[in-house]
Write a protein that holds these residues in place. Sequence first.
Motif, PDB file in Angstrom:
ATOM      1  N   LYS A 116       8.311  -4.948 -19.426  1.00 59.84           N
ATOM      2  CA  LYS A 116       8.023  -6.686 -19.358  1.00 59.84           C
ATOM      3  C   LYS A 116       6.831  -7.129 -18.511  1.00 59.84           C
ATOM      4  O   LYS A 116       6.338  -8.249 -18.509  1.00 59.84           O
ATOM      5  CB  LYS A 116       9.437  -6.535 -19.008  1.00 59.84           C
ATOM      6  N   ASN A 117       6.374  -5.751 -18.034  1.00 63.28           N
ATOM      7  CA  ASN A 117       5.075  -6.500 -17.611  1.00 63.28           C
ATOM      8  C   ASN A 117       4.449  -6.651 -18.315  1.00 63.28           C
ATOM      9  O   ASN A 117       3.335  -5.630 -19.600  1.00 63.28           O
ATOM     10  CB  ASN A 117       4.576  -4.984 -17.158  1.00 63.28           C
ATOM     11  N   ALA A 118       3.344  -7.801 -18.355  1.00 61.89           N
ATOM     12  CA  ALA A 118       2.252  -8.242 -18.953  1.00 61.89           C
ATOM     13  C   ALA A 118       1.033  -9.074 -18.699  1.00 61.89           C
ATOM     14  O   ALA A 118       1.315  -8.970 -17.377  1.00 61.89           O
ATOM     15  CB  ALA A 118       3.059  -9.011 -20.374  1.00 61.89           C
ATOM     16  N   SER A 119       0.098  -8.787 -18.752  1.00 62.41           N
ATOM     17  CA  SER A 119      -1.213 -10.029 -19.116  1.00 62.41           C
ATOM     18  C   SER A 119      -1.503  -9.589 -17.549  1.00 62.41           C
ATOM     19  O   SER A 119      -1.967  -8.636 -17.254  1.00 62.41           O
ATOM     20  CB  SER A 119      -0.451 -11.521 -18.865  1.00 62.41           C
ATOM     21  N   THR A 120      -1.657 -10.495 -16.398  1.00 64.73           N
ATOM     22  CA  THR A 120      -2.433 -10.177 -15.431  1.00 64.73           C
ATOM     23  C   THR A 120      -1.472  -9.467 -14.755  1.00 64.73           C
ATOM     24  O   THR A 120      -2.177  -8.565 -13.494  1.00 64.73           O
ATOM     25  CB  THR A 120      -2.050 -11.671 -14.161  1.00 64.73           C
ATOM     26  N   ALA A 121      -0.138  -8.597 -14.772  1.00 63.02           N
ATOM     27  CA  ALA A 121       0.431  -7.779 -13.888  1.00 63.02           C
ATOM     28  C   ALA A 121      -0.377  -6.513 -14.370  1.00 63.02           C
ATOM     29  O   ALA A 121      -0.322  -5.124 -14.095  1.00 63.02           O
ATOM     30  CB  ALA A 121       1.555  -8.259 -14.545  1.00 63.02           C
ATOM     31  N   GLU A 122      -0.414  -6.238 -16.179  1.00 60.54           N
ATOM     32  CA  GLU A 122      -1.524  -5.192 -16.047  1.00 60.54           C
ATOM     33  C   GLU A 122      -3.104  -5.315 -15.605  1.00 60.54           C
ATOM     34  O   GLU A 122      -3.447  -4.386 -15.215  1.00 60.54           O
ATOM     35  CB  GLU A 122      -1.484  -5.313 -17.847  1.00 60.54           C
ATOM     36  N   GLN A 123      -3.342  -6.253 -15.713  1.00 62.37           N
ATOM     37  CA  GLN A 123      -4.650  -6.477 -15.065  1.00 62.37           C
ATOM     38  C   GLN A 123      -4.536  -5.117 -13.177  1.00 62.37           C
ATOM     39  O   GLN A 123      -5.530  -5.239 -12.776  1.00 62.37           O
ATOM     40  CB  GLN A 123      -5.282  -7.435 -14.828  1.00 62.37           C
ATOM     41  N   PHE A 124      -3.275  -6.113 -13.021  1.00 60.00           N
ATOM     42  CA  PHE A 124      -3.617  -6.493 -11.895  1.00 60.00           C
ATOM     43  C   PHE A 124      -2.838  -4.099 -11.628  1.00 60.00           C
ATOM     44  O   PHE A 124      -3.544  -3.471 -10.534  1.00 60.00           O
ATOM     45  CB  PHE A 124      -1.858  -6.651 -10.942  1.00 60.00           C
ATOM     46  N   LEU A 125      -2.704  -3.809 -12.302  1.00 64.02           N
ATOM     47  CA  LEU A 125      -2.143  -2.266 -12.767  1.00 64.02           C
ATOM     48  C   LEU A 125      -3.884  -1.760 -12.247  1.00 64.02           C
ATOM     49  O   LEU A 125      -3.510   0.030 -12.451  1.00 64.02           O
ATOM     50  CB  LEU A 125      -1.039  -2.084 -13.627  1.00 64.02           C
ATOM     51  N   LEU A 126      -4.254  -2.161 -13.525  1.00 62.57           N
ATOM     52  CA  LEU A 126      -5.544  -1.405 -14.065  1.00 62.57           C
ATOM     53  C   LEU A 126      -6.645  -0.995 -12.425  1.00 62.57           C
ATOM     54  O   LEU A 126      -7.271  -0.476 -12.420  1.00 62.57           O
ATOM     55  CB  LEU A 126      -6.780  -2.244 -15.304  1.00 62.57           C
ATOM     56  N   ASP A 127      -6.570  -2.600 -11.967  1.00 59.78           N
ATOM     57  CA  ASP A 127      -7.604  -2.384 -10.532  1.00 59.78           C
ATOM     58  C   ASP A 127      -6.247  -1.138  -9.653  1.00 59.78           C
ATOM     59  O   ASP A 127      -7.358  -0.568  -8.396  1.00 59.78           O
ATOM     60  CB  ASP A 127      -7.188  -3.913  -9.394  1.00 59.78           C
ATOM     61  N   ALA A 128      -4.892  -1.024  -9.348  1.00 59.09           N
ATOM     62  CA  ALA A 128      -4.449  -0.939  -8.320  1.00 59.09           C
ATOM     63  C   ALA A 128      -4.807   0.859  -8.974  1.00 59.09           C
ATOM     64  O   ALA A 128      -4.803   1.567  -7.095  1.00 59.09           O
ATOM     65  CB  ALA A 128      -3.230  -1.247  -8.076  1.00 59.09           C
ATOM     66  N   LYS A 129      -4.562   1.248  -9.690  1.00 57.38           N
ATOM     67  CA  LYS A 129      -5.164   2.810 -10.536  1.00 57.38           C
ATOM     68  C   LYS A 129      -5.289   3.173  -9.411  1.00 57.38           C
ATOM     69  O   LYS A 129      -5.871   4.590  -9.636  1.00 57.38           O
ATOM     70  CB  LYS A 129      -4.019   2.907 -11.139  1.00 57.38           C
ATOM     71  N   GLN A 130      -6.935   2.950  -9.617  1.00 56.23           N
ATOM     72  CA  GLN A 130      -7.961   2.913  -9.206  1.00 56.23           C
ATOM     73  C   GLN A 130      -8.148   3.456  -7.833  1.00 56.23           C
ATOM     74  O   GLN A 130      -8.879   4.422  -7.031  1.00 56.23           O
ATOM     75  CB  GLN A 130      -9.345   2.380  -8.924  1.00 56.23           C
ATOM     76  N   SER A 131      -7.127   3.119  -6.757  1.00 60.34           N
ATOM     77  CA  SER A 131      -6.829   4.068  -5.643  1.00 60.34           C
ATOM     78  C   SER A 131      -6.050   5.266  -5.931  1.00 60.34           C
ATOM     79  O   SER A 131      -5.430   4.988  -6.479  1.00 60.34           O
ATOM     80  CB  SER A 131      -6.154   2.972  -5.578  1.00 60.34           C
TER      81      SER A 131
END
Length: 356
Positions: free
Chosen positions: A265-280
């Motif tokens: 159920k994660n979508a949109s901005t939540a997915e953008q957050f994951l794209l940013d966060a997972k680079q750590s």
Amino acid sequence: MMKKLVLILLFSLPTLLFSQDCNCKSNFDWLKETFEKNDAGFSYAITKKGKQAYQRHNEVFTKKSTSVTNINNCQKLMAEWLAFFRSGHLKIKIINNTKNKSELSLKQKNRKQPEIYFKAIDKQTVYLRISTFRGAVKRKIDSVISIHKKTILKTPNLIIDIRNNGGGSDSSYSKLLPLLYTTPIRSIGIEYLSTSLNNERMLDFINNPKWGFDENSKKWAKKAFDKLDKQKGKFVNLNSTMVDEIKYDTIYKFPKRVGIIINNKNASTAEQFLLDAKQSKKVKLFGTATKGVLDISNMHFVTSPSGDFELGYGLSRSMRIPEMAIDTKGIQPDYFLDEEIKKENWIEFVTKSLRE
């Protein structure tokens, strides 16, 4: 006899309201033309699915629209037509419909309050729950992070639980990224499809107080409008580069390990957050694949000439596609939590995994 007649009329009134007639063919033609000319994801969908498939799709729904006279059935037909293109950042709804208003009111009453809170699980692990990134709760998210920042920065493990977070505003997670940061974060930009109808939103940002734009934001919107207006019919990058690189001055010693819990159920901005966060280098994702609703975004809402319907469609597309499309695929977890791990045990599982 009079009482009986009144009762019959009272019971019949909702049915009359709910079965409002409409010219579905006319409304469908408007939907099709507006969407084809203005949606940022239209051409991408046709490239993926093919012109012949789209032609067959149109033939079926054009024929159906000629025989539909009920407004609710017409709305369903148009929603089915839109489903050909993608599953998110698309909407067609009825305006001034008594049934819709009552259902919306009921949904609003039953809507759970956003879950934004922090707790310590043990000496090694702290837990942060964020159920939405809606702009309206940004202040609360920022407040919770600020209050507990010292604790987070002296604890080895951090769990961020964003299950069921359907998105909102990118700014709502801006306080989180510095806590996870290890290396520069590369964020791929978007392009706006420039059309007369689409560009009106920038003017609305300037003139409509509901957006709450300050003078600097209004200047940005005016500059964006001018740039878009000169390039109608094209996709326009409002920034000077394709990629924004986010850098912070500090790499914190703690947390050393960050587990982000995700689901479908994660979508949109939540997915953008994951794209940013997972680079750590600190971050690992736990759960199931996300919904996959991110590539086409920035919804714009317009009213049909009949005044019966409101269409919501996408103004922008990500420059990640097609090489790194998220829509329909979702973002995959690093650790898939299968059905044998009960959902109520996910936090315990992640806690143990971060310790090992």
